[in-house]
Design a protein around this motif. Sequence first.
Motif, PDB file in Angstrom:
ATOM      1  N   LEU A 501       0.973  -1.459   0.287  1.00  0.00           N
ATOM      2  CA  LEU A 501      -0.409  -0.175   0.232  1.00  0.00           C
ATOM      3  C   LEU A 501       1.017   1.073   0.085  1.00  0.00           C
ATOM      4  O   LEU A 501       2.111   1.027   1.000  1.00  0.00           O
ATOM      5  CB  LEU A 501      -0.999   0.037   0.955  1.00  0.00           C
ATOM      6  CG  LEU A 501      -1.806  -0.932   1.716  1.00  0.00           C
ATOM      7  CD1 LEU A 501      -2.317  -1.397   2.643  1.00  0.00           C
ATOM      8  CD2 LEU A 501      -3.181  -0.919   0.464  1.00  0.00           C
ATOM      9  N   HIS A 502      -0.065   2.325  -0.838  1.00  0.00           N
ATOM     10  CA  HIS A 502       1.176   3.358  -0.506  1.00  0.00           C
ATOM     11  C   HIS A 502       0.303   4.731  -0.757  1.00  0.00           C
ATOM     12  O   HIS A 502      -0.749   4.701  -1.565  1.00  0.00           O
ATOM     13  CB  HIS A 502       2.144   3.080  -2.059  1.00  0.00           C
ATOM     14  CG  HIS A 502       3.551   4.436  -2.118  1.00  0.00           C
ATOM     15  ND1 HIS A 502       2.982   6.033  -2.680  1.00  0.00           N
ATOM     16  CD2 HIS A 502       4.658   3.808  -1.572  1.00  0.00           C
ATOM     17  CE1 HIS A 502       4.585   5.758  -2.186  1.00  0.00           C
ATOM     18  NE2 HIS A 502       5.696   4.750  -1.954  1.00  0.00           N
ATOM     19  N   ALA A 503       1.022   5.649  -0.339  1.00  0.00           N
ATOM     20  CA  ALA A 503       1.016   7.362  -0.680  1.00  0.00           C
ATOM     21  C   ALA A 503      -0.104   7.542  -2.228  1.00  0.00           C
ATOM     22  O   ALA A 503      -1.009   8.253  -2.171  1.00  0.00           O
ATOM     23  CB  ALA A 503       1.198   8.265  -0.314  1.00  0.00           C
ATOM     24  N   ASP A 504       0.805   6.704  -3.229  1.00  0.00           N
ATOM     25  CA  ASP A 504       0.572   7.162  -4.669  1.00  0.00           C
ATOM     26  C   ASP A 504      -1.036   6.899  -4.895  1.00  0.00           C
ATOM     27  O   ASP A 504      -1.707   7.490  -5.773  1.00  0.00           O
ATOM     28  CB  ASP A 504       1.429   5.831  -5.510  1.00  0.00           C
ATOM     29  CG  ASP A 504       2.372   6.776  -5.542  1.00  0.00           C
ATOM     30  OD1 ASP A 504       3.469   7.919  -5.008  1.00  0.00           O
ATOM     31  OD2 ASP A 504       4.043   6.290  -6.232  1.00  0.00           O
ATOM     32  N   TYR A 505      -1.502   6.049  -3.913  1.00  0.00           N
ATOM     33  CA  TYR A 505      -3.074   5.741  -4.713  1.00  0.00           C
ATOM     34  C   TYR A 505      -3.833   5.487  -3.596  1.00  0.00           C
ATOM     35  O   TYR A 505      -4.017   4.602  -2.541  1.00  0.00           O
ATOM     36  CB  TYR A 505      -3.186   3.893  -5.281  1.00  0.00           C
ATOM     37  CG  TYR A 505      -4.403   4.222  -5.225  1.00  0.00           C
ATOM     38  CD1 TYR A 505      -5.826   4.834  -5.252  1.00  0.00           C
ATOM     39  CD2 TYR A 505      -5.041   2.616  -5.165  1.00  0.00           C
ATOM     40  CE1 TYR A 505      -6.634   4.474  -5.992  1.00  0.00           C
ATOM     41  CE2 TYR A 505      -5.976   2.101  -5.456  1.00  0.00           C
ATOM     42  CZ  TYR A 505      -7.143   2.860  -5.494  1.00  0.00           C
ATOM     43  OH  TYR A 505      -8.545   2.470  -5.901  1.00  0.00           O
ATOM     44  N   SER A 506      -4.333   6.792  -2.973  1.00  0.00           N
ATOM     45  CA  SER A 506      -4.819   6.967  -1.138  1.00  0.00           C
ATOM     46  C   SER A 506      -5.968   8.012  -1.788  1.00  0.00           C
ATOM     47  O   SER A 506      -5.480   8.823  -2.348  1.00  0.00           O
ATOM     48  CB  SER A 506      -3.784   7.027  -0.531  1.00  0.00           C
ATOM     49  OG  SER A 506      -2.703   8.139  -0.965  1.00  0.00           O
ATOM     50  N   LEU A 507      -6.564   7.748  -0.448  1.00  0.00           N
ATOM     51  CA  LEU A 507      -6.813   9.562   0.131  1.00  0.00           C
ATOM     52  C   LEU A 507      -5.797  10.365   0.954  1.00  0.00           C
ATOM     53  O   LEU A 507      -5.753   9.601   2.141  1.00  0.00           O
ATOM     54  CB  LEU A 507      -8.006   8.835   0.651  1.00  0.00           C
ATOM     55  CG  LEU A 507      -8.885  10.435   1.740  1.00  0.00           C
ATOM     56  CD1 LEU A 507      -9.472  10.971   0.325  1.00  0.00           C
ATOM     57  CD2 LEU A 507      -9.605  10.014   2.790  1.00  0.00           C
ATOM     58  N   TYR A 508      -5.528  11.567   0.587  1.00  0.00           N
ATOM     59  CA  TYR A 508      -4.685  11.499   1.084  1.00  0.00           C
ATOM     60  C   TYR A 508      -4.228  13.801   1.492  1.00  0.00           C
ATOM     61  O   TYR A 508      -5.234  14.500   1.091  1.00  0.00           O
ATOM     62  CB  TYR A 508      -2.994  12.638   0.579  1.00  0.00           C
ATOM     63  CG  TYR A 508      -1.601  12.570   0.421  1.00  0.00           C
ATOM     64  CD1 TYR A 508      -1.040  11.672   0.741  1.00  0.00           C
ATOM     65  CD2 TYR A 508      -1.215  13.804   0.330  1.00  0.00           C
ATOM     66  CE1 TYR A 508       0.302  12.466   0.706  1.00  0.00           C
ATOM     67  CE2 TYR A 508      -0.316  14.020   0.494  1.00  0.00           C
ATOM     68  CZ  TYR A 508       0.804  13.283   1.026  1.00  0.00           C
ATOM     69  OH  TYR A 508       2.120  13.900   1.292  1.00  0.00           O
ATOM     70  N   ILE A 509      -3.781  13.929   2.588  1.00  0.00           N
ATOM     71  CA  ILE A 509      -4.112  14.943   3.123  1.00  0.00           C
ATOM     72  C   ILE A 509      -3.378  15.196   4.396  1.00  0.00           C
ATOM     73  O   ILE A 509      -2.501  14.801   4.532  1.00  0.00           O
ATOM     74  CB  ILE A 509      -5.371  13.916   4.491  1.00  0.00           C
ATOM     75  CG1 ILE A 509      -6.695  13.510   4.051  1.00  0.00           C
ATOM     76  CG2 ILE A 509      -6.743  15.586   5.345  1.00  0.00           C
ATOM     77  CD1 ILE A 509      -7.318  12.163   5.048  1.00  0.00           C
ATOM     78  N   ASP A 510      -3.522  16.613   4.154  1.00  0.00           N
ATOM     79  CA  ASP A 510      -3.192  17.959   4.775  1.00  0.00           C
ATOM     80  C   ASP A 510      -3.338  18.740   5.889  1.00  0.00           C
ATOM     81  O   ASP A 510      -4.722  18.982   5.228  1.00  0.00           O
ATOM     82  CB  ASP A 510      -1.592  18.724   3.705  1.00  0.00           C
ATOM     83  CG  ASP A 510      -0.664  18.429   2.758  1.00  0.00           C
ATOM     84  OD1 ASP A 510      -0.288  16.870   3.474  1.00  0.00           O
ATOM     85  OD2 ASP A 510      -0.849  18.113   0.919  1.00  0.00           O
TER      86      ASP A 510
END
Length: 619
Positions: A501-510
């Motif tokens: 699993l990786h950030a490249d395919y994700s729900l990404y939040i700042d």
Amino acid sequence: LHRVQDCLWAGLACLASAALAPEDLANPPLRDAPPAPSKYWTGGLGVEKSLLDLVHPEDKEEVGFEPTTEGLARALLGALKRGVVAARLRPGTKADATVDFLALHRNLPLQRMEKAGRGAPPGEEPLVSILIVHRDRTKLLTQAVGSALGQDYRNLEVIVVDNGSTGREVKHELDKLEEELRTHTGRMFRLQKTTLGAARNFAAMKARGEYLLFMDDDNVANANEVRVLLTAIRASGADMLAPGNDQFQGTKPPTSDQQSLGRWMPLGPDPSTGFFKDCFGDANHFVSASVFRSLGGFSPAVHPWREDSTGEDWELFARATLQGYHVQVVPFPLYWYRRSASSLGHVSSGQLYRGRTRGPYTQAVPQSLEPLLRLVQGLHHGIQEAHVEQAHHMKMQDLLSTLLCQQFKSLTSTKKEPMEWNLVVNGNFTQGKNGMAEAWTSYGEGYSWFVPSDGYLSMESLEGGGRVMGALQSLLIRHADRVPLLVGARSRAEIDHHSELHADYSLYIDLEYDDGSFSYGYMLPFRGAAEWQTVTGVIFPARPVRMVHMHCMFRYRRGSAHFDDVYIRPLTARDVCLAENATAFEDAATSKRHKKSVAVYRYTYHTELLLPHGQHSGG
């Protein structure tokens, strides 16, 4: 099988084939009926002038079977497939049927006793010795002795062996009990503390009875225990009998209307099961005195450090079974078993316990196989321990859910927000125009938006894996407190799978804080499956949050991905406390089409604790 044994041992007028040997069937006590061989057995009675001779000729093939293992198996299989046929009586036999039936079964127990060659002649009552070993539990001992003296069988003696009790009050109580025993042909012996097996062997050595009934000092015998066991052992020709029990708790004796906490019935003499689990019987059991002595009694289990262990009854049963003695079960609860956390089984060494019960099997196999027995027993113990640990873990999870619920209620507002409340605008992608979803901007090379019957956000990177695609929404939150945030989304994809699993395919939040600082890289990665996958997580901000930047991220992958039902909102007490209602959670989707409750802190599905800077909690 227990029902069949039940009939014979109780001396009732009913069929009991499993407890009969073929030689018992040679001379049935039917009136004017010479013995003759039979083609069939029915209920184990393999003679012409038996029950089968009373059956209508047209029904014999249905209810009879050849006296072989295969014949019985075929008959049972046929009954299971076609059902059990109710056989008709042969014409003209109805008047004689009851007389023949009762006469046959009335004499079977007596025949069995005569063939066994053991016991007093019919009509006489052999002496039975009830043996009780005790230490420091005089109040419970008094109940056990009272139940022994209250038997409806009279030719018995009660022997109590005190195994090193201490204390002046205990000694005083024992003195009074000893006086009572003397008035009822009972005796008491007092020993320096030794092992339980050695103390029981001492009691057996002092016994004068033809049969021995061993009892624990916290058992309470039913008034008919001795009589039923004596009838059973004489009728069946068994060497040892193990009765069932009812269970209770507390220091008071069971009442006449006592509700059983559980009923235990031993399985019986199965040496295969008996290697792993005590299926034979309990310490409360009935045995011929001569057989007990020929077995050498209980294993004393004296260890160099003088530590005792339980399992002496299990070891004795296993030894008797492996040496070919006739061990059987009486399928009635004949005594009350008291559950207690302070019993020896809860405080003694498990290693010594397993070694003791392994002993009879070690003696029965070549010495070269003894390490294999240790290995198999150890593997089984490890599996059992893992099951116990898993059950304990699940209970702790439930307890944690309850505690978190109560704590969260005390820290948050009592205002109940609706479960579909969502800070994300157009999180289900149902609104938009000109190929753009309302409130969502492009990230990298952007996305495609479709709104057929249901809306979702689509990204495709089919020409190589170097493209960066995504959608972005920035939300002004302005929470004065560090409120935990519940986030989630769902996605499906057709992609070249990666190993992790990786950030490249994700729900990404700042996160952007009120003081101008940032935390980057909270992420909920997707595995890339063809079916929709829901992810959910909780963010605990380090400081009060001003803005949240939500990314539906798909980069450096070859294939296509679709996003839907994106949400973020403050975590509420209701979210946490719903974890106590197992029927409420299926997934974390909160769109208009998927109004299902969110469960946090629950082991039934995966909820992430999200960490910044690319860190991933894994649980």
